[in-house]
Design a protein around this motif. Structure first.
Motif, mmCIF file in Angstrom:
data_model
loop_
_atom_site.group_PDB
_atom_site.id
_atom_site.type_symbol
_atom_site.label_atom_id
_atom_site.label_comp_id
_atom_site.label_asym_id
_atom_site.label_seq_id
_atom_site.Cartn_x
_atom_site.Cartn_y
_atom_site.Cartn_z
ATOM 1 N N GLU A 25 -2.593 1.548 -2.621
ATOM 2 C CA GLU A 25 -3.360 0.371 -2.761
ATOM 3 C C GLU A 25 -4.971 0.641 -2.802
ATOM 4 O O GLU A 25 -5.210 1.600 -1.892
ATOM 5 C CB GLU A 25 -2.777 -0.982 -1.682
ATOM 6 N N SER A 47 -0.896 -5.062 0.240
ATOM 7 C CA SER A 47 -1.095 -5.143 1.776
ATOM 8 C C SER A 47 -0.785 -6.861 1.686
ATOM 9 O O SER A 47 -1.535 -7.900 2.922
ATOM 10 C CB SER A 47 -1.884 -4.988 1.584
ATOM 11 N N ARG A 49 -3.266 -9.196 0.246
ATOM 12 C CA ARG A 49 -4.573 -9.287 -0.164
ATOM 13 C C ARG A 49 -4.910 -9.589 -1.810
ATOM 14 O O ARG A 49 -4.776 -9.219 -2.578
ATOM 15 C CB ARG A 49 -5.158 -9.057 0.684
ATOM 16 N N SER A 56 -10.368 -5.299 6.805
ATOM 17 C CA SER A 56 -9.546 -5.618 7.609
ATOM 18 C C SER A 56 -10.313 -5.197 8.905
ATOM 19 O O SER A 56 -11.619 -5.225 9.116
ATOM 20 C CB SER A 56 -9.151 -4.164 7.326
ATOM 21 N N SER A 81 0.582 -3.750 7.389
ATOM 22 C CA SER A 81 0.185 -5.408 6.509
ATOM 23 C C SER A 81 1.008 -6.632 7.259
ATOM 24 O O SER A 81 1.948 -6.485 8.808
ATOM 25 C CB SER A 81 1.015 -5.013 4.984
ATOM 26 N N LYS A 82 0.782 -7.912 7.286
ATOM 27 C CA LYS A 82 1.053 -8.978 7.943
ATOM 28 C C LYS A 82 2.363 -8.894 7.473
ATOM 29 O O LYS A 82 2.884 -9.589 8.019
ATOM 30 C CB LYS A 82 0.635 -10.242 6.786
ATOM 31 N N ASN A 107 -4.912 2.473 0.618
ATOM 32 C CA ASN A 107 -3.789 2.284 1.730
ATOM 33 C C ASN A 107 -1.798 3.060 1.070
ATOM 34 O O ASN A 107 -1.440 2.222 -0.270
ATOM 35 C CB ASN A 107 -3.669 1.144 2.419
ATOM 36 N N ASP A 109 1.975 2.957 1.358
ATOM 37 C CA ASP A 109 2.971 2.574 1.712
ATOM 38 C C ASP A 109 4.320 3.475 1.433
ATOM 39 O O ASP A 109 5.146 3.236 0.069
ATOM 40 C CB ASP A 109 3.529 1.202 0.639
ATOM 41 N N PHE A 149 -4.163 -5.404 8.298
ATOM 42 C CA PHE A 149 -4.639 -6.238 7.147
ATOM 43 C C PHE A 149 -3.973 -8.067 7.021
ATOM 44 O O PHE A 149 -3.079 -8.253 6.935
ATOM 45 C CB PHE A 149 -3.670 -5.434 5.222
ATOM 46 N N THR A 150 -5.308 -8.352 6.216
ATOM 47 C CA THR A 150 -4.522 -9.709 6.348
ATOM 48 C C THR A 150 -5.567 -10.830 5.353
ATOM 49 O O THR A 150 -6.818 -10.017 4.740
ATOM 50 C CB THR A 150 -5.553 -10.167 7.175
#
Length: 222
Positions: A25, A47, A49, A56, A81-82, A107, A109, A149-150
């Motif tokens: 990301e 994430s 978003r 963040s 992440s959430k 980012n 993953d 991350f939100t």
């Protein structure tokens, strides 16, 4: 017409996202506004978003503490992440002399690779041994989770409260005034109040008025 100095970085964000692939990301964050937000994002399924989401908690903390004054970048720290996916994250500060213009973040993953590695290990080990010895749990205290991350102010506030107080029940009547001041102090140090709407979200979470939050902040800042 005056151009936005971050415009060229939007194309760089897209380029890196396409080159590195779907597990990376790439995020361009505007660090100049009163309420720092995401300006561009590629592969946002990582994430969840979107453009316009707040930055963040770690990004806020770095902005508030002006980390960019003595560093050009921060690399290879853990993010969460959430949906509890662990990511390896890095941030490059976009600066003009001592002014922060924005942040370019990557980012990664690794969940697909962890899954593949566990399947390979199962070829030579019983499933139980693999699960007990090669299972990465984001709640494990050995993992240094630096960033959450939100997608909204509410989620960001909840994530900071969760990580700072280990899931303790907040907003209940058993919290003393000193407890609430301590919570506000931690959130303030993390830069949460740089985000518009954070005061009302924290007030609701702590079961107090917005005026109380401002009084706590005034006391802390003194």
């Amino acid at each position: 017409m005056k151009t936005n100095p971050l415009d060229s970085y939007i194309k760089i964000t897209e380029f890196l996202g396409y080159v590195l692939g779907p597990d990376y990301e790439i995020v361009l964050q505007d660090g100049r506004s009163e309420s720092p937000r995401i300006l561009a994002i590629v592969n946002n399924h990582v994430s969840g978003r979107t453009v316009g989401s707040p930055v963040s908690d770690l990004s806020l903390e770095m902005i508030k503490n002006k980390v960019y004054l003595h560093s050009d970048y921060q690399v290879n720290y853990n993010g969460l992440s959430k949906d509890n996916k662990i990511m390896r994250s890095s941030t490059f500060f976009i600066k003009e002399k001592d002014e922060l213009l924005g942040m370019l973040c990557i980012n990664f993953d690794s969940s697909r690779y962890l899954h593949i590695s566990k399947e390979i290990l199962r070829l030579c080990h019983p499933d139980k041994i693999v699960e007990e010895n090669y299972n990465f749990d984001p709640t494990n205290n050995l993992l240094d989770i630096s960033e959450n991350f939100t997608g909204s102010v509410s989620e960001l506030t909840d994530a900071v409260l969760e990580s700072s107080f280990l899931g303790a029940e907040l907003g209940t009547s058993n919290l003393s005034k000193e407890d609430k001041i301590h919570v506000v102090d931690v959130l303030n140090k993390k830069g949460v109040f740089l985000i518009k709407g954070a005061v009302s979200q924290v007030a609701a979470k702590l079961n107090c008025s917005e005026a109380s939050i401002y009084r706590y902040l005034n006391k802390i800042n003194k």
